[in-house]
Design a protein around this motif. Structure first.
Motif, PDB file in Angstrom:
ATOM      1  N   LYS A 140       0.780  -1.085   0.035  1.00  0.00           N
ATOM      2  CA  LYS A 140       0.166   0.150  -0.079  1.00  0.00           C
ATOM      3  C   LYS A 140       0.860   1.154   0.046  1.00  0.00           C
ATOM      4  CE  LYS A 140      -3.908   2.351   2.422  1.00  0.00           C
ATOM      5  NZ  LYS A 140      -3.097   3.590   2.576  1.00  0.00           N
ATOM      6  N   GLU A 141       0.915   2.098  -1.122  1.00  0.00           N
ATOM      7  CA  GLU A 141       1.669   3.186  -1.254  1.00  0.00           C
ATOM      8  C   GLU A 141       0.721   4.453  -1.507  1.00  0.00           C
ATOM      9  OE1 GLU A 141       4.709   4.679  -4.555  1.00  0.00           O
ATOM     10  OE2 GLU A 141       3.251   3.465  -5.091  1.00  0.00           O
ATOM     11  N   ASP A 142       0.736   5.202  -0.283  1.00  0.00           N
ATOM     12  CA  ASP A 142      -0.195   6.470  -0.499  1.00  0.00           C
ATOM     13  C   ASP A 142      -1.419   6.336  -1.101  1.00  0.00           C
ATOM     14  OD1 ASP A 142       2.180   8.049   0.181  1.00  0.00           O
ATOM     15  OD2 ASP A 142       2.987   8.052  -1.899  1.00  0.00           O
ATOM     16  N   GLY A 143      -2.280   5.533  -0.499  1.00  0.00           N
ATOM     17  CA  GLY A 143      -3.421   5.146  -0.589  1.00  0.00           C
ATOM     18  C   GLY A 143      -3.725   4.347  -1.764  1.00  0.00           C
ATOM     19  N   LYS A 144      -2.928   3.854  -2.606  1.00  0.00           N
ATOM     20  CA  LYS A 144      -3.220   2.936  -3.507  1.00  0.00           C
ATOM     21  C   LYS A 144      -2.326   1.857  -3.483  1.00  0.00           C
ATOM     22  CE  LYS A 144      -0.234   5.417  -6.939  1.00  0.00           C
ATOM     23  NZ  LYS A 144       0.824   4.433  -6.868  1.00  0.00           N
ATOM     24  N   LEU A 145      -2.604   0.798  -4.147  1.00  0.00           N
ATOM     25  CA  LEU A 145      -1.745  -0.457  -4.165  1.00  0.00           C
ATOM     26  C   LEU A 145      -0.643  -0.441  -5.306  1.00  0.00           C
ATOM     27  CD1 LEU A 145      -4.248  -3.340  -3.859  1.00  0.00           C
ATOM     28  CD2 LEU A 145      -3.191  -2.404  -2.020  1.00  0.00           C
ATOM     29  N   ALA A 146       0.466  -0.885  -5.078  1.00  0.00           N
ATOM     30  CA  ALA A 146       1.321  -0.909  -5.984  1.00  0.00           C
ATOM     31  C   ALA A 146       2.390  -2.534  -5.902  1.00  0.00           C
ATOM     32  CB  ALA A 146       2.581   0.364  -5.650  1.00  0.00           C
ATOM     33  N   VAL A 147       2.962  -2.905  -7.000  1.00  0.00           N
ATOM     34  CA  VAL A 147       3.694  -3.998  -6.884  1.00  0.00           C
ATOM     35  C   VAL A 147       5.219  -3.272  -7.000  1.00  0.00           C
ATOM     36  CG1 VAL A 147       4.633  -5.662  -8.399  1.00  0.00           C
ATOM     37  CG2 VAL A 147       2.374  -5.658  -8.019  1.00  0.00           C
ATOM     38  N   THR A 148       6.193  -3.766  -6.346  1.00  0.00           N
ATOM     39  CA  THR A 148       7.674  -3.422  -6.461  1.00  0.00           C
ATOM     40  C   THR A 148       8.504  -4.769  -5.935  1.00  0.00           C
ATOM     41  OG1 THR A 148       9.169  -1.753  -5.613  1.00  0.00           O
ATOM     42  CG2 THR A 148       7.640  -2.562  -3.951  1.00  0.00           C
ATOM     43  N   SER A 149       9.780  -4.329  -6.278  1.00  0.00           N
ATOM     44  CA  SER A 149      10.490  -5.470  -5.696  1.00  0.00           C
ATOM     45  C   SER A 149      11.738  -4.912  -5.123  1.00  0.00           C
ATOM     46  CB  SER A 149      11.113  -6.351  -7.223  1.00  0.00           C
ATOM     47  OG  SER A 149      11.890  -5.655  -7.806  1.00  0.00           O
ATOM     48  N   THR A 150      12.624  -5.578  -4.370  1.00  0.00           N
ATOM     49  CA  THR A 150      13.915  -5.068  -3.545  1.00  0.00           C
ATOM     50  C   THR A 150      14.788  -6.149  -3.838  1.00  0.00           C
ATOM     51  OG1 THR A 150      12.725  -6.114  -1.365  1.00  0.00           O
ATOM     52  CG2 THR A 150      12.492  -3.644  -1.797  1.00  0.00           C
ATOM     53  N   ALA A 151      16.075  -5.599  -3.473  1.00  0.00           N
ATOM     54  CA  ALA A 151      17.383  -6.484  -3.884  1.00  0.00           C
ATOM     55  C   ALA A 151      17.636  -7.281  -2.292  1.00  0.00           C
ATOM     56  CB  ALA A 151      18.589  -5.921  -4.214  1.00  0.00           C
ATOM     57  N   ASN A 152      18.158  -8.528  -2.315  1.00  0.00           N
ATOM     58  CA  ASN A 152      18.615  -9.204  -1.122  1.00  0.00           C
ATOM     59  C   ASN A 152      17.405  -9.294  -0.024  1.00  0.00           C
ATOM     60  OD1 ASN A 152      21.256  -9.336  -2.546  1.00  0.00           O
ATOM     61  ND2 ASN A 152      21.617  -7.394  -2.036  1.00  0.00           N
ATOM     62  N   GLN A 153      17.805  -8.640   1.183  1.00  0.00           N
ATOM     63  CA  GLN A 153      16.877  -8.666   2.138  1.00  0.00           C
ATOM     64  C   GLN A 153      16.238  -7.240   2.525  1.00  0.00           C
ATOM     65  OE1 GLN A 153      15.200 -11.193   2.830  1.00  0.00           O
ATOM     66  NE2 GLN A 153      16.613 -12.956   2.487  1.00  0.00           N
ATOM     67  N   ASP A 154      16.341  -6.414   1.558  1.00  0.00           N
ATOM     68  CA  ASP A 154      15.589  -5.113   1.516  1.00  0.00           C
ATOM     69  C   ASP A 154      14.191  -5.244   1.491  1.00  0.00           C
ATOM     70  OD1 ASP A 154      18.203  -4.239   1.730  1.00  0.00           O
ATOM     71  OD2 ASP A 154      18.122  -3.006  -0.106  1.00  0.00           O
ATOM     72  N   ASN A 155      13.259  -4.163   1.930  1.00  0.00           N
ATOM     73  CA  ASN A 155      11.833  -4.266   1.913  1.00  0.00           C
ATOM     74  C   ASN A 155      11.312  -2.970   1.969  1.00  0.00           C
ATOM     75  OD1 ASN A 155      11.484  -3.334   4.818  1.00  0.00           O
ATOM     76  ND2 ASN A 155      12.438  -5.309   5.341  1.00  0.00           N
ATOM     77  N   PRO A 156      10.086  -2.800   1.546  1.00  0.00           N
ATOM     78  CA  PRO A 156       9.613  -1.515   1.324  1.00  0.00           C
ATOM     79  C   PRO A 156       9.489  -0.404   2.529  1.00  0.00           C
ATOM     80  CG  PRO A 156       8.348  -2.910   0.146  1.00  0.00           C
ATOM     81  CD  PRO A 156       9.294  -3.761   1.072  1.00  0.00           C
ATOM     82  N   LEU A 157       9.752  -1.027   3.753  1.00  0.00           N
ATOM     83  CA  LEU A 157       9.529  -0.243   5.034  1.00  0.00           C
ATOM     84  C   LEU A 157      10.859   0.463   5.077  1.00  0.00           C
ATOM     85  CD1 LEU A 157       8.388  -3.204   7.580  1.00  0.00           C
ATOM     86  CD2 LEU A 157       6.882  -1.154   6.453  1.00  0.00           C
ATOM     87  N   GLN A 158      11.947   0.096   4.608  1.00  0.00           N
ATOM     88  CA  GLN A 158      13.140   0.737   4.535  1.00  0.00           C
ATOM     89  C   GLN A 158      13.427   2.122   4.009  1.00  0.00           C
ATOM     90  OE1 GLN A 158      15.830  -2.446   3.671  1.00  0.00           O
ATOM     91  NE2 GLN A 158      15.376  -3.490   5.599  1.00  0.00           N
TER      92      GLN A 158
END
Length: 216
Positions: A140-158
């Motif tokens: 959930k990104e700014d009120g909408k849904l989005a698909v993303t990817s991260t490298a290694n053990q990164d995540n969208p909280l960081q």
């Protein structure tokens, strides 16, 4: 969720068969996830005041001055690995328990991506296209849904993530997540994985994200 204890797997190692094999689950949980937890514990033993942050806030602190430089890399890699896997185990379940997204989540998916099929296509592309090791996410990104990817053990909280948001669904595409069964056939693993998505948990994660809360 404890920063320094390995959470138990919420089902038997064989529960995701035939799509994810029992041996992979045992090694993945008991060895890989356990190593991330042990490394977080070792890093926090040097700075015990950080133990009060909790797993979510520790991840949000990655890349900021809250994490001392001495342990910044260890916390990024292992704190990320601990959070990512804690979420990952919960968003999977026995194949017969797969009831699909709730009406609310399906409506949000349709609004953000056009259809469930288009969402899966975009998610699959993010997972298959992640070079090397990493994760694919529905957030959930700014009120909408989005698909993303991260490298290694990164995540969208960081704070270092290219796209930030609250994770709702995540897929591990490190080779250790699938190589025993699928070898180099990552797209086959991704396609099979949809059979074990625990939509009941994903629906709960979506409801939490709407409130601004981070599931773990």
């Amino acid at each position: 969720m404890s920063l320094t204890e390995l959470p138990p797997l919420p089902y038997d190692y064989s529960a995701l068969e035939p799509y994810v094999d029992a041996t992979t689950m045992q090694i993945h949980h008991d060895k890989h996830h356990a190593t991330y937890v042990n490394n977080v514990k070792a890093a926090l033993d040097k700075f015990p005041e950080l133990k009060d942050l909790g797993l979510v806030d520790l991840n949000k602190s990655v890349g900021t001055s809250k994490v001392p430089q001495d342990i910044a890399t260890a916390i990024r890699n292992n704190g990320g690995g601990h959070y990512n896997h804690s979420l990952f185990w919960k968003v999977m379940g026995h194949p017969t328990g797969n009831n699909g997204p709730s009406d609310g989540l399906k409506a949000a998916i349709d609004e953000s991506f056009g259809s469930m099929d288009e969402f899966k296509n975009k998610f699959n592309a993010a997972a298959a296209g992640r070079f090397g090791s990493g994760w694919a996410w529905l957030i959930k990104e700014d009120g909408k849904l989005a698909v993303t990817s991260t490298a290694n053990q990164d995540n969208p909280l960081q704070s270092i993530a290219d796209v930030k948001g609250i994770p709702i669904l995540g897929l591990d595409v490190w080779e250790h997540a699938y190589y025993l069964k699928y070898q180099n056939r990552r797209p086959e693993y991704i396609a099979a994985w949809w059979n074990v998505v625990n939509w009941e948990q994903v629906n709960k994660n979506f409801e939490l994200a709407k409130l601004g809360e981070v599931p773990v």
